[in-house]
Design a protein around this motif. Structure first.
Motif, PDB file in Angstrom:
ATOM      1  N   ARG A   1      14.868  25.684  24.740  1.00 17.12           N
ATOM      2  CA  ARG A   1      15.353  25.584  23.364  1.00 17.12           C
ATOM      3  C   ARG A   1      14.580  24.494  22.645  1.00 17.12           C
ATOM      4  O   ARG A   1      14.361  23.413  23.194  1.00 17.12           O
ATOM      5  N   ARG A   2      14.169  24.780  21.411  1.00 15.14           N
ATOM      6  CA  ARG A   2      13.435  23.814  20.602  1.00 15.14           C
ATOM      7  C   ARG A   2      14.061  23.758  19.216  1.00 15.14           C
ATOM      8  O   ARG A   2      14.478  24.775  18.676  1.00 15.14           O
ATOM      9  N   ARG A   3      14.068  22.534  18.652  1.00 17.79           N
ATOM     10  CA  ARG A   3      14.617  22.375  17.301  1.00 17.79           C
ATOM     11  C   ARG A   3      13.817  21.306  16.566  1.00 17.79           C
ATOM     12  O   ARG A   3      13.542  20.225  17.114  1.00 17.79           O
TER      13      ARG A   3
ATOM     14  N   THR B   1      14.028  19.121  12.993  1.00 24.93           N
ATOM     15  CA  THR B   1      14.859  18.747  11.854  1.00 24.93           C
ATOM     16  C   THR B   1      14.112  17.712  11.029  1.00 24.93           C
ATOM     17  O   THR B   1      13.615  16.718  11.574  1.00 24.93           O
TER      18      THR B   1
ATOM     19  N   THR C   1      15.654  22.796   8.964  1.00 24.12           N
ATOM     20  CA  THR C   1      16.084  22.865  10.359  1.00 24.12           C
ATOM     21  C   THR C   1      15.544  24.179  10.928  1.00 24.12           C
ATOM     22  O   THR C   1      15.927  25.259  10.471  1.00 24.12           O
TER      23      THR C   1
ATOM     24  N   THR D   1      15.020  26.302  14.457  1.00 26.87           N
ATOM     25  CA  THR D   1      15.407  26.398  15.865  1.00 26.87           C
ATOM     26  C   THR D   1      14.684  27.569  16.508  1.00 26.87           C
ATOM     27  O   THR D   1      14.626  28.672  15.946  1.00 26.87           O
TER      28      THR D   1
ATOM     29  N   GLN E   1      14.493  29.430  20.373  1.00 26.52           N
ATOM     30  CA  GLN E   1      15.077  29.425  21.701  1.00 26.52           C
ATOM     31  C   GLN E   1      14.834  30.742  22.412  1.00 26.52           C
ATOM     32  O   GLN E   1      14.596  31.781  21.791  1.00 26.52           O
TER      33      GLN E   1
ATOM     34  N   ASP F   1      24.847  29.991  18.692  1.00 26.22           N
ATOM     35  CA  ASP F   1      23.509  29.444  18.503  1.00 26.22           C
ATOM     36  C   ASP F   1      23.206  29.130  17.040  1.00 26.22           C
ATOM     37  O   ASP F   1      22.131  28.606  16.734  1.00 26.22           O
TER      38      ASP F   1
ATOM     39  N   GLN G   1      20.136  30.442  11.838  1.00 34.07           N
ATOM     40  CA  GLN G   1      19.477  29.719  12.918  1.00 34.07           C
ATOM     41  C   GLN G   1      18.485  28.703  12.362  1.00 34.07           C
ATOM     42  O   GLN G   1      18.341  27.620  12.896  1.00 34.07           O
ATOM     43  N   SER G   2      17.814  29.040  11.271  1.00 35.04           N
ATOM     44  CA  SER G   2      16.850  28.148  10.637  1.00 35.04           C
ATOM     45  C   SER G   2      17.076  28.158   9.136  1.00 35.04           C
ATOM     46  O   SER G   2      17.363  29.203   8.552  1.00 35.04           O
TER      47      SER G   2
END
Length: 559
Positions: free
Chosen positions: A412-414, A416, A438, A440, A442, A454, A475-476
């Motif tokens: 998982r990558r995020r 911000t 943001t 994300t 995954q 999620d 999600q983003s």
């Protein structure tokens, strides 16, 4: 602030003047007597050991040719002669361009030893304020033109430039020398000539902990070390914020009130430490809670640390929790390097555990994320900036785990980020440009789908202001904003804004993928009142009429 050697220096100065009248100032008190000095124009009582010495005191008033005519008992009759005029003043060994700019002893004026002493005192103070606290000033007075003129030469030994070892706050209820030194950007003993007093003041103002920051001055602490002393008036030690929003009736449902409350405690124990407790109520049976504590300079080091916990509950769908520890290293007063370690978990509720197409609506997951980032802020004022730039970015990556039946381990990558630029335009007016994002990424679950656990909800006062609070699930998200402010004072301003951006949501159980652009616009007012700082805004989007706008009202009360 006086140099430590001021008193000793002035004991040396009179002996160096080389004039009998000035020498009398340094004679031991035990040999003194009271004399009345009589001249054709005046009579004056002085203290001297003899009649001749009493006559010589007139030299200190510029009568270098004063002559004792006679003496009787405690009275000395003196012919003063013409007063001496300063013909030339020379400073030898100085590097200060303004060393004698305010002297009373200057060419064309009558010479007085008391004025010369005061002039030397002011120059010694000037040296001390520039870090040369041990400077020695030795005057030499040469009589010329038969006593009617004098040439004054001051030989200056500036000595070594001192080193400022710390910043001290004068007037703070809980002063912290270590915090002030770090916040001001003083990394170690520094020559005063290398310090920017204006920048030091701006950095302390930017902390937001002080209602007023005065002009820094050099001083000596109790141990004799050179310090930069800054007078301050502390801001309230905390604040309570409440933001309320009204959602008009929609889709057959009645209107409702949503909002959040937040308590911030600042400068705990004088070290810039903070503590925050926040509670949020969003539409439906949903709420969020958060608590965080931080120390910007642990034990006076450039390393800061913080702990935080955040929890979200959404009716019977899910409960999400995040606990993290953050570390910051101050590269300089405006730039911090950030490292974080976080644990995130999602637990399905009764509704979330229901199966949709053979899989749960919300899976049970446990994530461990490691992050790195940067925080930068260079603003002219903390509460209503008119000029400057601020941004922060955090990139996290980790492993995902969960129940064997619900999820397979995955990556998982995020990312911000938040950025603001404040650009002054006309007098007391500022254009604010900003961006929030943001993103994300995954590894999907066993069946290649992403579920509601999620995703995050957004919309409302802190994101897209023209939409309902927590209206969207994504999600983003990406948002850009432009806001024009007309400033009334350091806190109050009126503003008009435009938000533009969008979001991306992949397909999940019972939900289709969606990618959508959003635009919001409106105006508002922030005003300092007797109760606190009040904020009100009215926001719209292209899909609703003027009467269906989103109203948000906020109040910040100092504790």
């Amino acid at each position: 602030m006086r140099a430590r050697n001021t008193e000793a220096m002035w004991r040396k100065v009179p002996r160096a003047l080389g004039l009998a009248g000035l020498v009398a100032l340094a004679l031991p008190a035990g040999a003194q007597a009271r004399w009345t000095v009589v001249t054709p124009d005046s009579a004056q009582v002085v203290t001297a050991p003899s009649a001749a010495a009493a006559a010589d005191t007139l030299a200190g008033r510029g009568f270098l040719l004063a002559r004792l005519d006679s003496a009787r008992a405690d009275t000395a009759f003196v012919t003063p002669g013409p007063p001496a005029v300063v013909r030339r003043v020379t400073l030898v060994g100085t590097t200060l361009a303004d060393a004698d700019h305010d002297w009373q002893t200057r060419p064309g004026r009558r010479f007085r030893s008391s004025e010369l002493a005061a002039d030397l005192g002011r120059t010694a103070e000037r040296y001390a304020l520039r870090g040369f606290a041990d400077a020695q000033l030795v005057p030499e007075v040469e009589v010329a033109s038969g006593g009617e003129a004098v040439d004054v030469t001051v030989r200056i030994d500036e000595g070594p430039e001192g080193r400022v070892v710390a910043v001290e706050l004068a007037g703070a209820r809980s002063p912290s020398r270590a915090y002030a030194t770090r916040r001001a950007g003083l990394g170690g003993p520094t020559p005063p000539s290398a310090l920017d007093a204006v920048r030091v003041r701006e950095r302390l103002e930017a902390s937001g902990l002080y209602a007023d920051v005065g002009v820094p001055v050099l001083a000596r602490d109790e141990s004799g070390d050179l310090v930069l002393q800054v007078p301050v008036v502390e801001a309230p030690p905390g604040a309570f914020d409440v933001v309320l929003g009204y959602l008009p009736p929609s889709g057959g449902a009645g209107g409702g009130v949503v909002g959040s409350g937040r308590v911030d405690l600042r400068n705990l124990f004088g070290g810039g430490r903070t503590a925050t407790v926040a509670l949020e109520r969003t539409p439906g049976l949903a709420s969020a809670f958060g608590v965080a504590v931080s120390d910007p300079f642990v034990l006076g080091s450039p390393l800061g640390a913080g702990l935080s916990f955040a929890g979200t509950s959404r009716d019977s769908t899910l409960a999400r929790q995040r606990a993290s520890v953050d570390f910051r290293y101050a590269l300089d007063p405006t730039l911090d390097l950030v490292a974080s370690l976080a644990s995130e978990s999602v637990r399905p509720g009764t509704f979330g555990a229901e199966l949709v197409d053979g899989r749960p609506r919300v899976r049970r997951t446990d994530d461990v994320l490691v992050g790195v980032g940067l925080v930068f802020a260079r603003l002219d004022r903390p509460r209503a900036p008119r000029r400057g730039v601020a941004f922060d970015v955090l990139a996290e990556q980790g492993r995902r785990g969960g129940d064997a039946l619900d999820a397979a381990p995955g990556a998982r990558r995020r990312l911000t980020t938040r950025a603001r630029a404040y650009l002054p335009t006309l007098t007391r007016q500022t254009l604010v440009l900003g961006a929030d994002a943001t993103v994300t990424q995954q590894q999907a679950g066993i069946d290649g789908l992403v579920d509601e656990g999620d995703l995050v909800r957004f919309g409302g006062a802190t994101s897209f202001r023209g939409y309902d609070d927590a209206e969207f699930l994504a999600q983003s998200t990406v948002r850009g904003l432009a806001e024009y402010r007309v400033l009334f004072d350091d806190v109050s301003f009126a503003f008009a804004f435009v938000d533009g951006g969008g979001f991306d949501r992949p397909a999940g159980p019972g939900a289709l993928a969606e990618r959508r652009a959003l635009v919001g616009y409106g105006a508002g007012l922030r005003l300092a009142t007797g109760l606190g700082v009040a904020t009100v805004s009215y926001a719209l989007n292209p899909e609703i009429g003027p009467s269906q706008g989103k109203i948000h009202v906020g109040l910040q009360v100092g504790l």
